[in-house]
Design a protein around this motif. Structure first.
Motif, mmCIF file in Angstrom:
data_model
loop_
_atom_site.group_PDB
_atom_site.id
_atom_site.type_symbol
_atom_site.label_atom_id
_atom_site.label_comp_id
_atom_site.label_asym_id
_atom_site.label_seq_id
_atom_site.Cartn_x
_atom_site.Cartn_y
_atom_site.Cartn_z
ATOM 1 N N ILE A 297 0.800 -1.229 0.000
ATOM 2 C CA ILE A 297 0.000 0.000 0.000
ATOM 3 C C ILE A 297 0.830 1.276 0.000
ATOM 4 O O ILE A 297 0.306 2.334 -0.362
ATOM 5 N N LEU A 298 2.105 1.238 0.375
ATOM 6 C CA LEU A 298 2.884 2.471 0.370
ATOM 7 C C LEU A 298 3.065 3.033 -1.046
ATOM 8 O O LEU A 298 2.927 4.251 -1.244
ATOM 9 N N PRO A 299 3.375 2.198 -2.059
ATOM 10 C CA PRO A 299 3.403 2.756 -3.423
ATOM 11 C C PRO A 299 2.060 3.353 -3.844
ATOM 12 O O PRO A 299 2.021 4.335 -4.586
ATOM 13 N N LEU A 300 0.949 2.756 -3.367
ATOM 14 C CA LEU A 300 -0.361 3.310 -3.680
ATOM 15 C C LEU A 300 -0.529 4.688 -3.057
ATOM 16 O O LEU A 300 -1.123 5.591 -3.659
ATOM 17 N N TYR A 301 0.009 4.873 -1.851
ATOM 18 C CA TYR A 301 -0.029 6.197 -1.221
ATOM 19 C C TYR A 301 0.736 7.205 -2.063
ATOM 20 O O TYR A 301 0.252 8.317 -2.338
ATOM 21 N N PHE A 302 1.943 6.838 -2.482
ATOM 22 C CA PHE A 302 2.743 7.761 -3.290
ATOM 23 C C PHE A 302 2.035 8.122 -4.590
ATOM 24 O O PHE A 302 2.095 9.270 -5.046
ATOM 25 N N GLN A 303 1.354 7.144 -5.199
ATOM 26 C CA GLN A 303 0.729 7.393 -6.499
ATOM 27 C C GLN A 303 -0.630 8.073 -6.365
ATOM 28 O O GLN A 303 -0.942 8.995 -7.130
ATOM 29 N N GLN A 304 -1.445 7.636 -5.401
ATOM 30 C CA GLN A 304 -2.805 8.166 -5.294
ATOM 31 C C GLN A 304 -2.862 9.492 -4.555
ATOM 32 O O GLN A 304 -3.559 10.416 -4.976
ATOM 33 N N VAL A 305 -2.152 9.579 -3.434
ATOM 34 C CA VAL A 305 -2.232 10.778 -2.609
ATOM 35 C C VAL A 305 -1.220 11.831 -3.051
ATOM 36 O O VAL A 305 -1.529 13.029 -3.094
ATOM 37 N N ARG A 306 -0.017 11.392 -3.428
ATOM 38 C CA ARG A 306 1.042 12.340 -3.769
ATOM 39 C C ARG A 306 1.229 12.534 -5.273
ATOM 40 O O ARG A 306 2.007 13.394 -5.687
ATOM 41 N N GLY A 307 0.552 11.711 -6.082
ATOM 42 C CA GLY A 307 0.606 11.901 -7.528
ATOM 43 C C GLY A 307 1.914 11.503 -8.175
ATOM 44 O O GLY A 307 2.252 11.991 -9.267
ATOM 45 N N GLU A 308 2.670 10.596 -7.551
ATOM 46 C CA GLU A 308 3.967 10.189 -8.107
ATOM 47 C C GLU A 308 3.782 9.089 -9.158
ATOM 48 O O GLU A 308 2.801 8.363 -9.148
ATOM 49 N N SER A 309 4.759 8.963 -10.041
ATOM 50 C CA SER A 309 4.744 7.892 -11.038
ATOM 51 C C SER A 309 5.171 6.581 -10.389
ATOM 52 O O SER A 309 5.672 6.558 -9.258
ATOM 53 N N ALA A 310 5.004 5.483 -11.149
ATOM 54 C CA ALA A 310 5.392 4.175 -10.632
ATOM 55 C C ALA A 310 6.890 4.122 -10.357
ATOM 56 O O ALA A 310 7.333 3.592 -9.331
ATOM 57 N N MET A 311 7.684 4.675 -11.266
ATOM 58 C CA MET A 311 9.134 4.641 -11.083
ATOM 59 C C MET A 311 9.562 5.514 -9.910
ATOM 60 O O MET A 311 10.411 5.124 -9.107
ATOM 61 N N ALA A 312 8.943 6.707 -9.789
ATOM 62 C CA ALA A 312 9.270 7.580 -8.659
ATOM 63 C C ALA A 312 8.886 6.923 -7.338
ATOM 64 O O ALA A 312 9.603 7.043 -6.335
ATOM 65 N N SER A 313 7.773 6.207 -7.334
ATOM 66 C CA SER A 313 7.358 5.505 -6.123
ATOM 67 C C SER A 313 8.380 4.452 -5.738
ATOM 68 O O SER A 313 8.686 4.274 -4.552
ATOM 69 N N GLY A 314 8.907 3.756 -6.740
ATOM 70 C CA GLY A 314 9.938 2.769 -6.460
ATOM 71 C C GLY A 314 11.189 3.398 -5.877
ATOM 72 O O GLY A 314 11.801 2.875 -4.939
ATOM 73 N N LEU A 315 11.579 4.547 -6.403
ATOM 74 C CA LEU A 315 12.764 5.248 -5.888
ATOM 75 C C LEU A 315 12.536 5.718 -4.450
ATOM 76 O O LEU A 315 13.458 5.693 -3.633
ATOM 77 N N LEU A 316 11.324 6.153 -4.155
ATOM 78 C CA LEU A 316 11.025 6.628 -2.805
ATOM 79 C C LEU A 316 11.061 5.486 -1.780
ATOM 80 O O LEU A 316 11.197 5.733 -0.581
ATOM 81 N N LEU A 317 10.935 4.235 -2.260
ATOM 82 C CA LEU A 317 11.008 3.081 -1.360
ATOM 83 C C LEU A 317 12.444 2.636 -1.084
ATOM 84 O O LEU A 317 12.676 1.774 -0.242
ATOM 85 N N ALA A 318 13.399 3.231 -1.797
ATOM 86 C CA ALA A 318 14.794 2.772 -1.709
ATOM 87 C C ALA A 318 15.379 2.798 -0.296
ATOM 88 O O ALA A 318 16.176 1.919 0.048
ATOM 89 N N PRO A 319 15.049 3.788 0.578
ATOM 90 C CA PRO A 319 15.640 3.776 1.926
ATOM 91 C C PRO A 319 15.401 2.476 2.683
ATOM 92 O O PRO A 319 16.240 2.067 3.493
ATOM 93 N N GLN A 320 14.284 1.809 2.412
ATOM 94 C CA GLN A 320 14.022 0.542 3.082
ATOM 95 C C GLN A 320 15.062 -0.498 2.687
ATOM 96 O O GLN A 320 15.565 -1.256 3.523
ATOM 97 N N GLY A 321 15.413 -0.530 1.404
ATOM 98 C CA GLY A 321 16.441 -1.454 0.938
ATOM 99 C C GLY A 321 17.803 -1.151 1.538
ATOM 100 O O GLY A 321 18.541 -2.065 1.919
#
Length: 514
Positions: A297-321
């Motif tokens: 659901i976190l990528p869905l938050y980035f895309q639905q609430v913040r309007g980010e693209s799929a690739m940008a959402s993936g980059l925003l998840l990078a700190p977890q990795g």
């Protein structure tokens, strides 16, 4: 030349032979795990290019997952019957062939068929690879080798959307499949040269009744959960029939496998009567339900609430990795030195702190720095929880018990991840409905596209309700992590003495020198 025995004196660091085996296993694991998430970001492009409905294209992802669930149960028997090296190479070969054919697909039906072929190979890669690596290192260093295997397991869901987004946007969707071919070819060459020749056991018979119960049962259960989440409706007749029918078959398999007269079950569930295996399994299930659902659901938050693209959402998840990469090597070494219990409990504490950050900070205008910090802390916890938990179970097993235990743990993780994603998706959907926003949280890339001509105050009000729904859902993820403490504290208090297990001689790994 032959390397030194895999189990070095004192169970210290990993020698060159084990590291070489680890490299081979990680190559295979990267392909099979990345492929699950890489495809998700391409579904929209596939519907357009192959002129198919989204419902049909969804089977590109679902067919792969069902093939995984179908073939995983047979891996333990196949490892003993044909040898783990041979099985591992066959698995990679099937996966590579399926990948090449998927890249050549001419319509939706052919792509779905080739994805099923991919899944038949991909489902055996992880359990076979874990078996090879665990047996190579010996029980004293299970924690370290499991942390190596865990790298692609934890990074796959993060790197997949980034890689998939780039390939789909700038190259072609066909390359999300073609990219596996060179990686798989290298993995096959290295497997042939590095992995030791193991002994098959032709006398061992396949538990056909167990296979007929468990494989269809898992496939039906996972299909029902996935369909219910995608359709935002678990009351549908088809969902209920498949999910309940699958659960009944799985329960029937449990009864069959535990019969005293069944001397050679498909998966030896008697291993789960041991405290270490049972407590580790319980922790793994609860942790996977929480974390894999949260990652959905976190990528869905980035895309639905913040309007980010799929690739940008993936980059925003990078700190977890990055967080997982920091603690995973240390977590493996600590597991071998002091035992898994203290490491896992510390990891759960960090994971809870990260989830608490999501539950309190997910807002329409939340700082990406704060979200990134929560992701990093969550990653730290993941690196100290998932693979040390598996290590807690594997350390207590004999050399011969490892294949079926590895298969059982992979099945538990697969089912728990499916249950977790379905559970979290339904919670989010219901919460959105309670906020007056209708469905939209579940499914692949699910969600509503907000009109662009809304007044600013109306738009802000909708985004506030949406973020509240995400926050509420994360509290449930937090609860699952807290409950995971119960089985975690039942893990062995101290490091397991490998001499107490029938580990058997640890084979040398052949590492060619040129």
């Amino acid at each position: 030349m032959d390397g030194p025995p895999s189990e070095a004196a004192g169970g210290g660091g990993l020698d060159r032979g084990v590291l070489a085996v680890a490299m081979v296993v990680v190559l295979g694991a990267i392909m099979s795990i990345l492929d699950v998430t890489v495809v998700n970001v391409a579904l929209k492009h596939l519907t357009e290019d192959l002129d198919a409905s989204l419902e049909k294209i969804q089977w590109v992802a679902t067919g792969y997952t069902l093939a995984l669930a179908t073939v995983i149960p047979v891996t333990g028997w196949a490892s003993a019957r044909f040898g783990t090296k041979r099985l591992y190479m066959i698995s990679i070969g099937l996966f590579v062939i399926g990948s090449a054919l998927a890249g050549l697909a001419w319509n939706a039906e052919s792509l779905i068929l080739f994805r099923v072929l991919q899944g038949l190979g991909g489902g055996m890669i992880m359990p076979a690879g874990m078996t090879i690596l665990t047996q190579a290192a010996g029980p004293k260093r299970v924690g370290q080798v499991m942390s190596i295997v865990g790298i692609p397991m934890l990074l796959g869901p993060i790197l997949g959307p980034i890689l998939g987004g780039w390939l789909v946007d700038d190259v072609s969707w066909r390359w999300i499949f073609y990219i596996n071919v060179p990686i798989g070819a290298v993995a096959l060459v290295l497997s042939a040269r590095i992995l030791k020749r193991d002994q098959a056991q032709p006398a061992e018979r396949l538990d056909f009744i167990g296979l007929l119960l468990l494989s269809p049962g898992l496939a039906a259960l996972i299909y029902g959960l996935a369909t219910g989440a995608a359709k935002n409706d678990f009351g549908r007749t088809d969902v209920l029939i498949t999910a309940i029918g699958g659960a009944v078959l799985v329960i029937a398999f449990v009864a069959h496998a535990l019969r005293p007269s069944n001397e050679n079950p498909l998966i030896d569930l008697r291993l789960f009567r041991r405290r270490a295996v049972a407590s580790a399994s319980g922790t793994l299930v609860l942790f996977a339900c929480s974390v894999f659902g949260a990652m959905l659901i976190l990528p869905l938050y980035f895309q639905q609430v913040r309007g980010e693209s799929a690739m940008a959402s993936g980059l925003l998840l990078a700190p977890q990795g990055f967080g997982a990469m920091v603690t995973m090597p240390a977590g493996g070494k600590l597991t071998d030195r002091i035992g898994a219990r203290k490491v896992v409990i510390a990891g759960l504490v960090l994971s809870i702190l990260g989830a608490a950050g999501f539950a309190t900070q997910i807002k329409p205008d939340a700082s990406y720095w704060l979200i990134g910090a929560a992701l990093f802390v969550m990653g730290l916890g993941m690196g100290m929880t998932m693979m040390p938990t598996m290590s807690a179970a594997m350390q207590t097993l004999s050399h011969a018990e490892v294949p079926r235990a590895s298969t059982g743990l992979n099945i538990l993780q697969q089912v728990a991840a499916s249950i977790g994603t379905a559970f979290i998706a339904v919670l989010l959907t219901n919460q959105l409905k309670s906020e007056g926003l209708g469905g939209g949280g579940g499914g692949e890339g699910g969600g509503q596209t907000l009109p662009t001509n809304l007044p600013a105050d109306v738009l802000q009000g909708i985004l506030k309700k949406m973020s509240d729904a995400f926050q509420h859902t994360y509290w449930w993820s937090l609860v699952l992590l807290v409950v995971a403490f119960v089985p975690a504290v039942l893990m062995p208090r101290h490091r397991v003495d490998p001499s107490a297990t029938d580990a058997g001689p640890v084979e040398k790994q052949h590492v060619p020198m040129h």
